[in-house]
Design a protein around this motif. Structure first.
Motif, mmCIF file in Angstrom:
data_model
loop_
_atom_site.group_PDB
_atom_site.id
_atom_site.type_symbol
_atom_site.label_atom_id
_atom_site.label_comp_id
_atom_site.label_asym_id
_atom_site.label_seq_id
_atom_site.Cartn_x
_atom_site.Cartn_y
_atom_site.Cartn_z
ATOM 1 N N LEU A 257 -91.004 -33.890 0.707
ATOM 2 C CA LEU A 257 -92.315 -34.343 0.256
ATOM 3 C C LEU A 257 -93.367 -34.295 1.359
ATOM 4 C CD1 LEU A 257 -91.077 -37.335 -1.834
ATOM 5 C CD2 LEU A 257 -92.149 -35.297 -2.726
ATOM 6 N N ALA A 258 -92.961 -34.310 2.606
ATOM 7 C CA ALA A 258 -93.962 -34.292 3.674
ATOM 8 C C ALA A 258 -93.306 -33.785 4.945
ATOM 9 C CB ALA A 258 -94.564 -35.683 3.874
ATOM 10 N N CYS A 259 -93.839 -34.216 6.080
ATOM 11 C CA CYS A 259 -93.420 -33.684 7.378
ATOM 12 C C CYS A 259 -91.907 -33.762 7.592
ATOM 13 C CB CYS A 259 -94.152 -34.411 8.497
ATOM 14 S SG CYS A 259 -95.182 -35.777 8.006
ATOM 15 N N CYS A 260 -91.249 -34.816 7.090
ATOM 16 C CA CYS A 260 -89.823 -34.961 7.316
ATOM 17 C C CYS A 260 -89.033 -33.805 6.745
ATOM 18 C CB CYS A 260 -89.327 -36.261 6.677
ATOM 19 S SG CYS A 260 -89.534 -37.677 7.731
ATOM 20 N N ALA A 261 -89.567 -33.167 5.727
ATOM 21 C CA ALA A 261 -88.853 -32.049 5.121
ATOM 22 C C ALA A 261 -88.619 -30.957 6.144
ATOM 23 C CB ALA A 261 -89.655 -31.512 3.941
ATOM 24 N N PHE B 4 -84.531 -40.170 3.881
ATOM 25 C CA PHE B 4 -84.694 -39.590 5.213
ATOM 26 C C PHE B 4 -86.109 -39.847 5.713
ATOM 27 C CE2 PHE B 4 -85.315 -35.821 7.995
ATOM 28 C CZ PHE B 4 -84.301 -36.074 8.890
ATOM 29 N N GLY B 5 -86.251 -40.684 6.722
ATOM 30 C CA GLY B 5 -87.561 -40.930 7.319
ATOM 31 C C GLY B 5 -88.152 -42.252 6.889
ATOM 32 N N SER B 6 -89.047 -42.759 7.721
ATOM 33 C CA SER B 6 -89.647 -44.065 7.463
ATOM 34 C C SER B 6 -90.395 -44.098 6.138
ATOM 35 C CB SER B 6 -90.627 -44.414 8.586
ATOM 36 O OG SER B 6 -89.926 -44.654 9.758
ATOM 37 N N CYS B 7 -91.058 -43.017 5.809
ATOM 38 C CA CYS B 7 -91.833 -43.006 4.572
ATOM 39 C C CYS B 7 -90.925 -43.233 3.369
ATOM 40 C CB CYS B 7 -92.548 -41.683 4.415
ATOM 41 S SG CYS B 7 -94.011 -41.574 5.403
ATOM 42 N N ALA B 8 -89.800 -42.513 3.356
ATOM 43 C CA ALA B 8 -88.900 -42.664 2.219
ATOM 44 C C ALA B 8 -88.206 -44.025 2.258
ATOM 45 C CB ALA B 8 -87.880 -41.539 2.221
ATOM 46 N N GLY C 291 -89.648 -37.516 3.174
ATOM 47 C CA GLY C 291 -91.100 -37.462 3.171
ATOM 48 C C GLY C 291 -91.734 -38.614 2.432
ATOM 49 N N THR C 292 -93.042 -38.522 2.299
ATOM 50 C CA THR C 292 -93.842 -39.590 1.748
ATOM 51 C C THR C 292 -93.829 -39.528 0.233
ATOM 52 O OG1 THR C 292 -95.270 -39.098 3.608
ATOM 53 C CG2 THR C 292 -96.044 -40.733 2.041
ATOM 54 N N LEU C 293 -93.282 -40.547 -0.377
ATOM 55 C CA LEU C 293 -93.254 -40.588 -1.835
ATOM 56 C C LEU C 293 -94.490 -41.320 -2.339
ATOM 57 C CD1 LEU C 293 -91.646 -40.015 -4.406
ATOM 58 C CD2 LEU C 293 -90.646 -42.278 -4.169
ATOM 59 N N PRO D 41 -83.667 -43.941 9.699
ATOM 60 C CA PRO D 41 -84.970 -44.349 10.231
ATOM 61 C C PRO D 41 -85.543 -43.301 11.166
ATOM 62 C CG PRO D 41 -83.230 -45.433 11.433
ATOM 63 C CD PRO D 41 -82.557 -44.599 10.385
ATOM 64 N N GLY D 42 -86.845 -43.336 11.323
ATOM 65 C CA GLY D 42 -87.502 -42.418 12.241
ATOM 66 C C GLY D 42 -88.717 -41.780 11.619
ATOM 67 N N CYS D 43 -89.621 -41.335 12.462
ATOM 68 C CA CYS D 43 -90.864 -40.752 11.938
ATOM 69 C C CYS D 43 -91.256 -39.558 12.781
ATOM 70 C CB CYS D 43 -91.972 -41.788 11.920
ATOM 71 S SG CYS D 43 -93.543 -41.155 11.321
ATOM 72 N N PRO D 44 -90.727 -38.397 12.548
ATOM 73 C CA PRO D 44 -89.581 -38.125 11.685
ATOM 74 C C PRO D 44 -88.284 -38.307 12.455
ATOM 75 C CG PRO D 44 -90.421 -36.080 12.524
ATOM 76 C CD PRO D 44 -91.273 -37.162 13.125
ATOM 77 N N GLY E 161 -93.387 -46.320 5.563
ATOM 78 C CA GLY E 161 -93.678 -45.836 6.908
ATOM 79 C C GLY E 161 -95.085 -46.144 7.369
ATOM 80 N N PRO E 162 -95.770 -45.182 7.949
ATOM 81 C CA PRO E 162 -97.121 -45.426 8.449
ATOM 82 C C PRO E 162 -98.092 -45.762 7.318
ATOM 83 C CG PRO E 162 -96.335 -43.242 9.085
ATOM 84 C CD PRO E 162 -95.314 -43.813 8.186
ATOM 85 N N TYR E 163 -97.686 -45.487 6.093
ATOM 86 C CA TYR E 163 -98.607 -45.726 4.963
ATOM 87 C C TYR E 163 -98.245 -47.018 4.251
ATOM 88 C CZ TYR E 163 -98.799 -40.889 6.232
ATOM 89 O OH TYR E 163 -98.864 -39.734 6.966
ATOM 90 N N TRP E 164 -97.818 -48.004 5.005
ATOM 91 C CA TRP E 164 -97.336 -49.235 4.396
ATOM 92 C C TRP E 164 -98.414 -49.930 3.583
ATOM 93 C CZ3 TRP E 164 -99.687 -53.844 5.812
ATOM 94 C CH2 TRP E 164 -100.543 -53.744 6.904
HETATM 95 S S1 SF4 Z 1 -91.712 -40.721 8.137
HETATM 96 FE FE1 SF4 Z 1 -93.257 -39.792 9.488
HETATM 97 S S2 SF4 Z 1 -92.599 -37.672 9.713
HETATM 98 FE FE2 SF4 Z 1 -91.532 -38.496 7.921
HETATM 99 S S3 SF4 Z 1 -92.812 -37.999 6.170
HETATM 100 FE FE3 SF4 Z 1 -93.404 -40.017 6.853
HETATM 101 S S4 SF4 Z 1 -95.122 -39.668 8.258
HETATM 102 FE FE4 SF4 Z 1 -94.043 -37.715 8.002
#
Ligand code: SF4
Lengths: 316, 179
Positions: free
Chosen positions: B32-36, B97-101, B71-73, B128-131, B105-108
């Protein structure tokens, strides 16, 4: 539309463009103009918005045939601005048209230019989705395309309140590094509610969050310990003082021990650091012993009355 | 699945059965986003999770055992994730996979981002992790394999029927240190 007159080497300057549009639309149509960051922006009166877009496309000298972008800007109390970016493939010019929506913050409206540029259709839908601006003459703004269908509110408006922040306000401070008068960085622990949003509701919520998350008292387990130690030291030195009147030598020892504890209290560095620090501590110890002795002489009479000197000697 | 989720298999058979399952995970990447990008890196030559028995890029959810949401859902996308998850055949596993999922994450505080994919579908392993680095995905895959090896399919399915959203107390077994 004609590509005959518009050519890259004959592109109109911003002044000429403005003059041409003023001539075609009337003086009142163009409210102002500015060249910023190399981009020419024309402010158009709301009534002439559609006509201005049409002229820009159809006027042979302008020939802005490529619709680039359309979005809105929240101007706070003044309402909303709708901005569109046009490009001319024949002259290579880029033009920004900007207009203030009618209806203020409550019911902003703007004429749709989707008749002139078909690409504006979805751009206007998105702008409606984010800002709630009604585009008159648009074939159909609903359903929402960026947010979920049952979304409530207009998220890109400045007064849109983020629900998550109602529960947990932004945990940071506005400025990462603040300076005092001398230019030193003020170390500040960021607190919940330190950076409220621009509107009254944000401030109220930030205040409530501050109340709900008070700063913990500086007295920790360690702090309590320090206090106790200080009391012990006081007791010990008091007993030492009692002895000064009785036996000079024993008093010296008691003082030294008492101020040992006191030095601990004053800071762990006396223990931890190497020889230099120890010397310093020694110095301070002696000073403290002096001060205590003087105090002890004043209190000597009371201590004699108590008559507990021998016991306390044992303690010390 | 037939009777596999109805009866408790005898331990030796269960061992072999689970051993077979854990090394043939067809993986469906919900990028869905950068983590992909990190997921793709993990599937490519350098990290290459096929050597762990994970086969990337299943043809569709109906051929997949493992869903990796990377990625970001967004709220707009959430129904699609749920729908594709429901198309996967049981037994199915999900890695977030990733903080967003995991939690937004940063979009809390965003108006549009779902605060964690586990609000929509059950998640087995969180990374955990970004990414997160591709190695983190490998680690999570190995954890998932441990989980598969140790589990009883009957119990899993019973739990799933009781509580379709949370995998209550499923618990990933602790790995011994690999150093
Ligand atoms: S956790 Fe970070 S790297 Fe992964 S999709 Fe979200 S913003 Fe992107």
């Amino acid at each position: 539309m004609s590509g005959v007159l518009a050519r890259r080497d004959r592109a109109l300057t911003p002044e000429e463009t403005e003059e041409l549009l003023r001539d075609r639309l009337g003086e009142a149509a163009v409210v102002g103009s500015v060249v910023e960051y190399g981009v020419f922006t024309l402010r158009i009166a709301q009534e002439h918005w559609l006509e201005a877009a049409r002229r820009c496309r159809d006027e042979p000298l302008l020939a802005y045939d490529l619709f680039d972008n359309l979005f809105a800007v929240d101007m706070r109390e003044e309402g909303f601005d709708v901005v569109t970016v046009l490009y001319s493939t024949s002259t290579g010019n880029r033009l920004v048209l900007r207009t203030r929506c009618a209806g203020g913050r409550e019911a902003p409206t703007c004429p749709s230019i989707s008749d002139v540029y078909r690409g504006a259709n979805w751009m206007e839908r998105e702008t409606w989705d984010m800002f709630g601006i009604e585009f008159e003459g648009h074939p159909g703004l609903a359903p929402r395309i960026l947010t979920v269908e049952n979304f409530e509110g207009w998220p890109l408006r400045k007064d849109f309140h983020l629900v998550s922040r109602g529960v947990k306000p932004w945990p940071g401070v506005k400025e990462p590094a603040e300076l005092d008068e001398d230019g030193n960085v003020i170390e500040r622990v960021p607190r919940i509610g330190d950076a409220p949003g621009p509107y009254e509701l944000d401030k109220v919520i930030a205040e409530q969050a501050k109340l709900a998350n008070p700063v913990p008292e500086p007295v920790t387990a360690e702090g309590g310990n320090v206090e106790e130690l200080a009391q012990d030291a006081d007791l010990a030195s008091d007993s030492g003082q009692v002895l000064t009147s009785a036996d000079e030598q024993a008093a010296e020892e008691a003082e030294a021990q008492a101020s040992d504890v006191a030095a601990d209290v004053a800071g762990a560095q006396a223990q931890d650091l190497e020889q230099t620090a120890k010397d310093k501590a020694e110095q301070r110890r002696r000073e403290q012993a002096e001060a205590r002795r003087r105090k002890a002489e004043e209190r000597a009479a009371d201590a004699d009355d108590a008559g507990a000197a021998p016991d306390q000697e044992g303690n010390a | 699945m037939g009777v596999m989720d109805q009866i408790e298999l005898p331990t030796p058979i269960k061992y072999v059965f689970n051993w077979g399952r854990k090394y043939s995970l067809w993986c469906f990447n919900f990028g869905l986003a950068c983590c992909a990008i990190e997921f793709i890196a993990a599937s490519a030559a350098r990290h290459d999770f096929i050597r762990h028995g994970v086969i990337p890029f299943a043809h569709g959810p109906r051929q997949a055992d493992l869903l990796v949401v990377s990625g970001t859902l967004t709220d707009k996308m959430a129904p699609a994730v749920k729908r594709l998850y429901e198309q996967m055949p049981e037994p199915k596993y999900v890695i977030s996979f990733g903080s967003c999922a995991n939690c937004g994450g940063p979009y809390w505080d965003s108006y549009s981002v779902t605060k964690g994919v586990d609000q929509v579908i059950p998640v087995d392993v969180y990374v955990p992790g970004c990414p997160p680095r591709p190695e983190a995905l490998l680690e999570s895959i190995m954890r998932l394999q441990d989980l598969i090896q140790g589990e009883s399919l009957k119990e899993r399915m019973e739990r799933r029927r009781r509580d379709p959203i949370t995998l209550a107390a499923a618990g990933v077994p602790e790995r011994e240190s690999t150093t």
